[in-house]
Design a protein around this motif. Structure first.
Motif, mmCIF file in Angstrom:
data_model
loop_
_atom_site.group_PDB
_atom_site.id
_atom_site.type_symbol
_atom_site.label_atom_id
_atom_site.label_comp_id
_atom_site.label_asym_id
_atom_site.label_seq_id
_atom_site.Cartn_x
_atom_site.Cartn_y
_atom_site.Cartn_z
ATOM 1 N N ASP A 32 0.857 -1.187 0.000
ATOM 2 C CA ASP A 32 0.000 0.000 0.000
ATOM 3 C C ASP A 32 0.892 1.235 0.000
ATOM 4 O OD1 ASP A 32 -1.595 2.237 1.062
ATOM 5 O OD2 ASP A 32 -3.145 0.726 1.442
ATOM 6 N N ALA A 33 0.673 2.134 -0.956
ATOM 7 C CA ALA A 33 1.541 3.305 -1.104
ATOM 8 C C ALA A 33 1.516 4.210 0.124
ATOM 9 C CB ALA A 33 1.144 4.105 -2.348
ATOM 10 N N MET A 57 3.500 -0.307 -5.589
ATOM 11 C CA MET A 57 2.906 0.508 -4.520
ATOM 12 C C MET A 57 1.514 0.889 -4.994
ATOM 13 S SD MET A 57 5.879 3.044 -3.136
ATOM 14 C CE MET A 57 6.591 3.538 -4.690
ATOM 15 N N ASN A 58 0.528 0.141 -4.543
ATOM 16 C CA ASN A 58 -0.837 0.357 -5.034
ATOM 17 C C ASN A 58 -1.554 1.411 -4.184
ATOM 18 O OD1 ASN A 58 -2.922 -0.280 -6.862
ATOM 19 N ND2 ASN A 58 -3.927 -1.517 -5.309
ATOM 20 N N LYS A 59 -2.729 1.798 -4.623
ATOM 21 C CA LYS A 59 -3.531 2.835 -3.943
ATOM 22 C C LYS A 59 -2.758 4.148 -3.901
ATOM 23 C CE LYS A 59 -6.261 -0.474 -1.314
ATOM 24 N NZ LYS A 59 -7.225 -0.678 -0.238
ATOM 25 N N ALA A 60 -1.970 4.402 -4.957
ATOM 26 C CA ALA A 60 -1.187 5.640 -5.010
ATOM 27 C C ALA A 60 -2.106 6.860 -5.022
ATOM 28 C CB ALA A 60 -0.277 5.634 -6.233
ATOM 29 N N ASP A 61 -3.362 6.673 -5.407
ATOM 30 C CA ASP A 61 -4.306 7.808 -5.398
ATOM 31 C C ASP A 61 -4.618 8.273 -3.973
ATOM 32 O OD1 ASP A 61 -5.550 5.250 -5.117
ATOM 33 O OD2 ASP A 61 -7.518 6.150 -5.445
ATOM 34 N N LEU A 62 -4.336 7.429 -2.973
ATOM 35 C CA LEU A 62 -4.635 7.796 -1.587
ATOM 36 C C LEU A 62 -3.404 8.323 -0.856
ATOM 37 C CD1 LEU A 62 -6.835 4.709 -0.568
ATOM 38 C CD2 LEU A 62 -7.595 6.916 -1.469
ATOM 39 N N ALA A 63 -2.226 8.160 -1.464
ATOM 40 C CA ALA A 63 -0.969 8.532 -0.804
ATOM 41 C C ALA A 63 -0.508 9.910 -1.256
ATOM 42 C CB ALA A 63 0.095 7.490 -1.118
ATOM 43 N N TYR A 188 -4.936 0.757 10.388
ATOM 44 C CA TYR A 188 -5.521 1.977 9.807
ATOM 45 C C TYR A 188 -5.908 1.745 8.346
ATOM 46 C CZ TYR A 188 -2.955 4.425 13.602
ATOM 47 O OH TYR A 188 -2.432 4.841 14.799
ATOM 48 N N ILE A 189 -5.066 1.005 7.611
ATOM 49 C CA ILE A 189 -5.362 0.804 6.182
ATOM 50 C C ILE A 189 -6.224 -0.451 5.962
ATOM 51 C CG2 ILE A 189 -3.313 2.070 5.378
ATOM 52 C CD1 ILE A 189 -2.082 -0.741 4.707
ATOM 53 N N ALA A 190 -6.783 -0.977 7.049
ATOM 54 C CA ALA A 190 -7.714 -2.121 6.982
ATOM 55 C C ALA A 190 -7.069 -3.391 6.426
ATOM 56 C CB ALA A 190 -8.971 -1.763 6.188
ATOM 57 N N ALA A 191 -5.795 -3.613 6.805
ATOM 58 C CA ALA A 191 -5.158 -4.881 6.436
ATOM 59 C C ALA A 191 -5.367 -5.915 7.541
ATOM 60 C CB ALA A 191 -3.663 -4.669 6.191
ATOM 61 N N ILE A 192 -5.830 -5.432 8.686
ATOM 62 C CA ILE A 192 -6.113 -6.323 9.819
ATOM 63 C C ILE A 192 -7.604 -6.223 10.118
ATOM 64 C CG2 ILE A 192 -5.739 -6.633 12.299
ATOM 65 C CD1 ILE A 192 -2.861 -5.752 11.860
ATOM 66 N N ARG A 193 -8.192 -7.356 10.396
ATOM 67 C CA ARG A 193 -9.644 -7.405 10.547
ATOM 68 C C ARG A 193 -10.120 -6.525 11.710
ATOM 69 N NH1 ARG A 193 -12.653 -12.050 12.537
ATOM 70 N NH2 ARG A 193 -14.738 -11.907 11.643
ATOM 71 N N ASP A 194 -11.104 -5.670 11.423
ATOM 72 C CA ASP A 194 -11.585 -4.727 12.433
ATOM 73 C C ASP A 194 -12.099 -5.420 13.693
ATOM 74 O OD1 ASP A 194 -10.992 -2.283 11.435
ATOM 75 O OD2 ASP A 194 -12.894 -1.994 10.396
ATOM 76 N N LEU A 261 -11.946 6.507 11.044
ATOM 77 C CA LEU A 261 -11.298 5.374 10.362
ATOM 78 C C LEU A 261 -11.824 5.236 8.932
ATOM 79 C CD1 LEU A 261 -11.152 2.741 13.247
ATOM 80 C CD2 LEU A 261 -9.199 3.671 11.993
ATOM 81 N N ASP A 262 -13.147 5.315 8.787
ATOM 82 C CA ASP A 262 -13.740 5.185 7.441
ATOM 83 C C ASP A 262 -13.216 6.270 6.508
ATOM 84 O OD1 ASP A 262 -15.206 3.053 8.214
ATOM 85 O OD2 ASP A 262 -17.146 4.105 8.309
ATOM 86 N N GLU A 263 -13.185 7.498 6.997
ATOM 87 C CA GLU A 263 -12.785 8.605 6.124
ATOM 88 C C GLU A 263 -11.307 8.539 5.774
ATOM 89 O OE1 GLU A 263 -16.303 11.786 7.062
ATOM 90 O OE2 GLU A 263 -14.288 12.329 7.702
ATOM 91 N N PHE A 264 -10.485 8.110 6.733
ATOM 92 C CA PHE A 264 -9.067 7.969 6.406
ATOM 93 C C PHE A 264 -8.897 6.891 5.337
ATOM 94 C CE2 PHE A 264 -5.069 5.698 6.787
ATOM 95 C CZ PHE A 264 -4.214 6.727 6.422
ATOM 96 N N ARG A 265 -9.566 5.750 5.541
ATOM 97 C CA ARG A 265 -9.406 4.636 4.604
ATOM 98 C C ARG A 265 -9.870 4.993 3.198
ATOM 99 N NH1 ARG A 265 -11.415 0.089 9.016
ATOM 100 N NH2 ARG A 265 -9.386 -0.004 10.067
ATOM 101 N N ALA A 266 -10.870 5.864 3.118
ATOM 102 C CA ALA A 266 -11.391 6.242 1.795
ATOM 103 C C ALA A 266 -10.641 7.434 1.213
ATOM 104 C CB ALA A 266 -12.880 6.559 1.916
ATOM 105 N N GLY A 267 -9.667 7.953 1.928
ATOM 106 C CA GLY A 267 -8.870 9.068 1.411
ATOM 107 C C GLY A 267 -9.585 10.408 1.506
ATOM 108 N N ARG A 268 -10.636 10.503 2.338
ATOM 109 C CA ARG A 268 -11.413 11.747 2.366
ATOM 110 C C ARG A 268 -10.720 12.868 3.133
ATOM 111 N NH1 ARG A 268 -16.034 8.634 3.283
ATOM 112 N NH2 ARG A 268 -16.703 7.812 1.276
ATOM 113 N N ILE A 269 -9.756 12.512 3.978
ATOM 114 C CA ILE A 269 -9.069 13.574 4.728
ATOM 115 C C ILE A 269 -8.027 14.242 3.823
ATOM 116 C CG2 ILE A 269 -7.728 14.079 6.825
ATOM 117 C CD1 ILE A 269 -8.930 11.450 7.995
#
Ligand SMILES: Nc1nc2c(ncn2[C@@H]2O[C@H](COP(=O)(O)OP(=O)(O)OP(=O)(O)O)[C@@H](O)[C@H]2O)c(=O)[nH]1
Ligand SMILES: [Mg+2]
Length: 286
Positions: A32-33, A57-63, A188-194, A261-269
């Motif tokens: 994850d980028a 490095m994927n999800k570069a749109d969020l980094a 934070y990036i949801a790689a571990i089960r909530d 958490l949701d907003e960070f994961r979706a890149g909204r911040i």
């Protein structure tokens, strides 16, 4: 908070991955980028041996783009082949990299007048977009993707073109996540089960980290005026800033935690990268 998650399917998946390795020409390791180093599984590299491989490095749109460029340079300086990607968009560059990595094999085959199928394998920690990348390469939604870890449960071959096949694999964590900072960031990036996490404490540490990493973006999104706040006071300010209040004007801390958490994961911040090469103590960080 002690984070650990290594369900039985991952131990089995690691065994099965090993079995398939001898069949593949190229390994595509996806991270994850936003977390390029800590979202790489230290257990994988020894398995891969001398395979042709490269890092995506994927999800570069969020980094943060400047941070991603910095990471690219750093990985290159470590002798790695690396590219950034947005798995949900066309991936021409990635396709070329698979073919380049398998170039020796293709040249040998061509010299013998044959053309055989190149086999690639996609590996990485949960939820980094492995299945999404394969779907984009194939131009079809044949693999299930979802924004939670542990979606892919078994290895699956997908035909990308006449002479290219790629295997999807389940996301793999390592049995002991000794480094709890890395473990938290993986959460934070949801790689571990909530479900194995304490959402409130996780959100609280994320809020504190964001305040240091991207104070303006964070303060703006949650209308935080006093950026010296920490701990529960910070979470309360976040709730007030966004109007998450229950009866009597009491901050709704659970709601604030979930939304953050949701907003960070979706890149909204904003586009925020969680770690930089310097803090890893490179080059022997892994
Ligand atoms: N913003 C953004 N989202 C992405 C990108 N790539 C994948 N996603 C999303 O990330 C989520 C996880 O994608 P998957 O392809 O299921 O991830 P995976 O690595 O296969 O996950 P597991 O099978 O659980 O290990 C999905 O909601 C995808 O739409 C990307 O480059 N940018
Ligand atoms: Mg998957």
């Amino acid at each position: 908070m002690n984070i650990g998650w290594y369900p039985g399917h991952m131990a089995k998946a690691k065994r099965l991955l090993k079995e398939q390795l001898s069949r593949v020409d190229v390994v595509i390791e996806v991270c994850d980028a936003r977390l390029p180093l800590s979202s790489r599984n230290p257990d994988l590299l020894p398995l891969l041996g001398h395979k042709n491989r490269f890092l995506v490095m994927n999800k570069a749109d969020l980094a943060n783009p400047a941070a991603t460029a910095g990471w690219s340079r750093w990985f290159l300086s470590q002798g790695e082949t690396v590219t950034e990607a947005v798995g949900t968009r066309p991936l021409r560059q990635l396709r070329r990299m698979v073919e380049d990595a398998a170039g020796d094999r293709m040249a040998r085959d061509a010299a013998r007048g044959v053309r055989r199928t190149i086999r690639g394998m996609v590996v990485g920690v949960p939820n980094v977009g492995k299945s999404t990348i394969i779907n984009s390469l194939a131009g079809a939604r044949s693999l299930r993707t979802e924004d939670r870890p542990g979606v892919t449960r078994a290895n699956q071959w997908v035909r990308i073109s006449e002479y290219l096949e790629i295997m999807d694999s389940p996301g793999l964590l390592w049995p002991r996540l000794e480094d709890q900072t890395a473990a938290r960031r993986l959460a934070y990036i949801a790689a571990i089960r909530d479900q194995v996490l304490d959402t409130y404490n996780l959100a609280l540490t994320l809020a504190e980290e964001l305040l240091l990493l991207a104070p303006d973006l964070f303060a703006q999104r949650y209308r935080i005026e006093d950026t010296t706040l920490r701990g529960q006071a910070l979470m309360e300010a976040l709730c007030r800033g966004r109007g998450f209040l229950i009866k009597g004007g009491v901050p709704d801390l659970d709601r604030g935690a979930t939304v953050l958490l949701d907003e960070f994961r979706a890149g909204r911040i904003g586009r925020i990268t969680l770690e930089m090469p310097l803090e890893t103590g490179a080059p022997d960080a892994r």
